[in-house]
Design an enzyme around this catalytic site. Sequence first.
Site, short mmCIF file in Angstrom:
data_model
loop_
_atom_site.label_atom_id
_atom_site.label_comp_id
_atom_site.label_asym_id
_atom_site.label_seq_id
_atom_site.Cartn_x
_atom_site.Cartn_y
_atom_site.Cartn_z
N LYS A 22 0.84 -1.21 0.00
CA LYS A 22 0.00 0.00 0.00
C LYS A 22 0.87 1.26 0.00
O LYS A 22 0.63 2.19 -0.77
CB LYS A 22 -0.90 0.00 1.25
CG LYS A 22 -1.59 1.32 1.51
CD LYS A 22 -2.44 1.28 2.76
CE LYS A 22 -1.76 1.73 4.01
NZ LYS A 22 -1.57 3.17 4.22
N ASN A 23 1.89 1.25 0.86
CA ASN A 23 2.68 2.48 1.01
C ASN A 23 3.61 2.76 -0.15
O ASN A 23 4.25 3.82 -0.20
CB ASN A 23 3.45 2.44 2.34
CG ASN A 23 2.51 2.59 3.53
OD1 ASN A 23 1.32 2.86 3.35
ND2 ASN A 23 3.03 2.41 4.73
N ARG A 92 -4.32 10.20 4.52
CA ARG A 92 -3.15 11.02 4.81
C ARG A 92 -2.26 11.23 3.56
O ARG A 92 -1.73 12.30 3.32
CB ARG A 92 -2.35 10.31 5.90
CG ARG A 92 -0.94 10.75 6.09
CD ARG A 92 -0.83 11.91 7.02
NE ARG A 92 0.55 12.32 7.23
CZ ARG A 92 0.90 13.44 7.82
NH1 ARG A 92 -0.01 14.26 8.27
NH2 ARG A 92 2.15 13.74 7.98
N CYS A 116 -5.63 7.71 9.40
CA CYS A 116 -5.84 7.05 10.68
C CYS A 116 -5.62 8.01 11.83
O CYS A 116 -4.70 8.83 11.78
CB CYS A 116 -4.87 5.89 10.83
SG CYS A 116 -5.38 4.41 9.98
N ARG A 121 -0.78 14.66 13.11
CA ARG A 121 0.05 14.34 11.95
C ARG A 121 0.24 15.61 11.12
O ARG A 121 -0.37 15.80 10.07
CB ARG A 121 -0.59 13.21 11.13
CG ARG A 121 -0.68 11.94 11.94
CD ARG A 121 -1.33 10.80 11.19
NE ARG A 121 -0.42 10.15 10.26
CZ ARG A 121 -0.74 9.06 9.57
NH1 ARG A 121 -1.90 8.50 9.72
NH2 ARG A 121 0.12 8.52 8.72
N PRO A 122 1.11 16.52 11.59
CA PRO A 122 1.32 17.78 10.87
C PRO A 122 1.98 17.56 9.50
O PRO A 122 2.54 16.49 9.25
CB PRO A 122 2.24 18.57 11.79
CG PRO A 122 2.84 17.61 12.73
CD PRO A 122 1.98 16.39 12.76
N ASP A 124 4.06 20.16 8.28
CA ASP A 124 5.00 21.29 8.22
C ASP A 124 6.25 21.01 7.39
O ASP A 124 6.72 21.87 6.65
CB ASP A 124 5.38 21.72 9.64
CG ASP A 124 5.93 20.56 10.47
OD1 ASP A 124 5.30 19.48 10.45
OD2 ASP A 124 6.98 20.72 11.11
N ASP A 305 4.29 0.41 11.80
CA ASP A 305 3.08 -0.24 11.27
C ASP A 305 2.95 -1.70 11.71
O ASP A 305 1.86 -2.27 11.66
CB ASP A 305 3.06 -0.16 9.73
CG ASP A 305 2.76 1.25 9.25
OD1 ASP A 305 2.41 2.11 10.08
OD2 ASP A 305 2.87 1.49 8.03
N ILE A 327 7.21 6.75 16.82
CA ILE A 327 6.86 7.49 15.59
C ILE A 327 5.56 8.28 15.76
O ILE A 327 5.50 9.46 15.45
CB ILE A 327 6.73 6.53 14.38
CG1 ILE A 327 7.99 5.67 14.23
CG2 ILE A 327 6.45 7.32 13.10
CD1 ILE A 327 9.24 6.38 13.82
N ARG A 397 -8.59 -0.46 4.42
CA ARG A 397 -7.71 0.56 3.82
C ARG A 397 -6.36 -0.03 3.44
O ARG A 397 -5.70 0.47 2.54
CB ARG A 397 -7.51 1.72 4.80
CG ARG A 397 -8.78 2.51 5.05
CD ARG A 397 -8.50 3.71 5.92
NE ARG A 397 -7.32 4.40 5.42
CZ ARG A 397 -6.48 5.09 6.15
NH1 ARG A 397 -6.68 5.21 7.42
NH2 ARG A 397 -5.46 5.69 5.60
C1 UD1 Z 1 4.03 6.81 6.29
C2 UD1 Z 1 3.19 5.57 6.07
C3 UD1 Z 1 2.65 5.06 7.40
C4 UD1 Z 1 3.80 4.81 8.37
C5 UD1 Z 1 4.68 6.05 8.48
C6 UD1 Z 1 5.93 5.81 9.32
C7 UD1 Z 1 2.26 5.89 3.86
C8 UD1 Z 1 1.07 6.15 3.02
N1 UD1 Z 1 2.08 5.91 5.18
O1 UD1 Z 1 3.19 7.79 6.86
O2 UD1 Z 1 1.96 3.82 7.15
O3 UD1 Z 1 3.27 4.50 9.64
O4 UD1 Z 1 5.12 6.48 7.17
O5 UD1 Z 1 6.67 4.75 8.80
O6 UD1 Z 1 3.35 5.66 3.37
N2 UD1 Z 1 5.66 14.56 10.82
C9 UD1 Z 1 5.71 15.90 11.17
N3 UD1 Z 1 5.65 16.84 10.16
C10 UD1 Z 1 5.56 16.49 8.84
C11 UD1 Z 1 5.52 15.11 8.51
C12 UD1 Z 1 5.58 14.17 9.52
O7 UD1 Z 1 5.79 16.26 12.34
O8 UD1 Z 1 5.51 17.38 7.98
C13 UD1 Z 1 5.71 13.55 11.90
C14 UD1 Z 1 4.41 12.72 11.96
O9 UD1 Z 1 3.43 13.37 12.71
C15 UD1 Z 1 4.89 11.44 12.63
C16 UD1 Z 1 6.31 11.30 12.08
O10 UD1 Z 1 6.70 12.59 11.61
O11 UD1 Z 1 4.93 11.60 14.01
C17 UD1 Z 1 6.43 10.29 10.96
O12 UD1 Z 1 5.60 10.64 9.90
P1 UD1 Z 1 5.89 10.24 8.39
O13 UD1 Z 1 7.17 9.45 8.31
O14 UD1 Z 1 5.79 11.47 7.57
O15 UD1 Z 1 4.70 9.26 8.10
P2 UD1 Z 1 3.67 9.33 6.91
O16 UD1 Z 1 4.37 9.65 5.65
O17 UD1 Z 1 2.49 10.11 7.30
#
Ligand code: UD1
Length: 433
Positions: A22-23, A92, A116, A121-122, A124, A305, A327, A397
Amino acid sequence: MEILKINGQNKLSGEVTLHGAKNSALPILCAAILVKGESVIHNCPDLSDVKTTLKILEDLGCTVNRQGDTVVIHAENITASKIDENVMRTMRSSILFLGALISRTGCASIYLPGGCDIGTRPVDMHIKALKSLGAVIKENGSSITCCAEHLTGAKIILPFASVGATENIMIAAAISKGRTTIINPAREPEICDLAEFLNKCGARIYGAGESTIEIEGVESLHSCEHKIIPDRILASTYMCACAVTGGEIVINDVRPTHLSPVFPVFNEMGCRLYLDRNSLRISAPKRLRRVKMIKTMPFPAFPTDSQSPVTAALSVAKGTSVIKENIFKNRFRFVSQLNRFGADIAVDEQMAVINGVKELHGADVYATDLRGGAALVIAGLTAQGTTTIHSIEHIDRGYAKLENNLEQLGADIKRIKYEEVSEKKCIEKETAT
Ligand code: UD1
């Protein structure tokens, strides 16, 4: 509305094959917008998040065709650059359309994404990185508009190795002027898969999977054909299902290097693992053993995950296990549902202490999120008696036909339409009165 009914304690045996990740599928489908031609994507899993992504592609002007596990996208004519707020809220990964749309159309209008509920989940890092590439971004409440005549390469240092931010930068910078360097990118296998897809289309991305990624911007991307990597999180879910039932199964189409962070945990639980090319045989002991400490971290450490299904497995292990979730802040929400099976798990912020019990009993529970939902399935498979899981749209999902594959391995698990459930209840009520 549908539910899952499980009669637990069937030992799993037999073979199962993984579907595509999926990812990987989600970012690759978003990136297909950049291709003024045809993207042929094989091993594309039939999941609700993938369906939503394909619907967004159609709304933006692409033509999309699925035949079996192959999806063909024609993105010659992109006619819109705005994504509906309700659609954005469901997933997301829809944030990845930001990079793809600015790059392709010069403008993007989207809303803050959903997904989810596993903690704040910012986005920024996504926004800051796209600004570094020259995009002008305006945020107004939950709406984000982003414009750029063209994107220009830049050096971007990520404070945390965010998977989504790394993907957004790779997608946006693939067609740009100059060189982009990402310092501290995510190194997950799905990042490498996205880079491989983009490079097949003519992008010049180097170092995916390493500590620095270099992207030499190109003028355009061309048609290509790509096969999505197998889903490593699905593999770890099947491993948990086998482990809690004391079974022995073979999982086909695994990539051992993708699963190397989870192997030591299953060894510590007392499972025996045998690798033969791309197949993994897992043989579980009568009773699992505790795992001293698991810490979720970015790849190549233990994946967040896989945390929920492994928590469920450890709930019946001999001894006390500790899991630290590094995470996502709120990724133990499913534990209150797991404790309804008789599990003994205490959560303190991002730490769970799991006192393994001898046996779980069937329960009536609600999936709180995708992987938390999978954890409830694992609990149901080992529990004595019948389990009913509601809100299974979360599970859909990320898992395609999970119940069919588990049934094939010997589990007693059925999907029941909610109408049938209500009807049955009415009949039972009428008979009783
Ligand atoms: C992706 C995966 C998800 C997995 C996660 C971590 C997909 C579709 N989803 O989610 O299944 O659990 O990686 O391996 O691939 N964060 C910030 N600011 C940002 C972006 C992220 O603070 O701009 C924080 C998030 O809140 C979280 C952490 O960084 O606490 C990790 O997030 P991220 O690695 O970006 O996960 P996703 O890409 O959302």
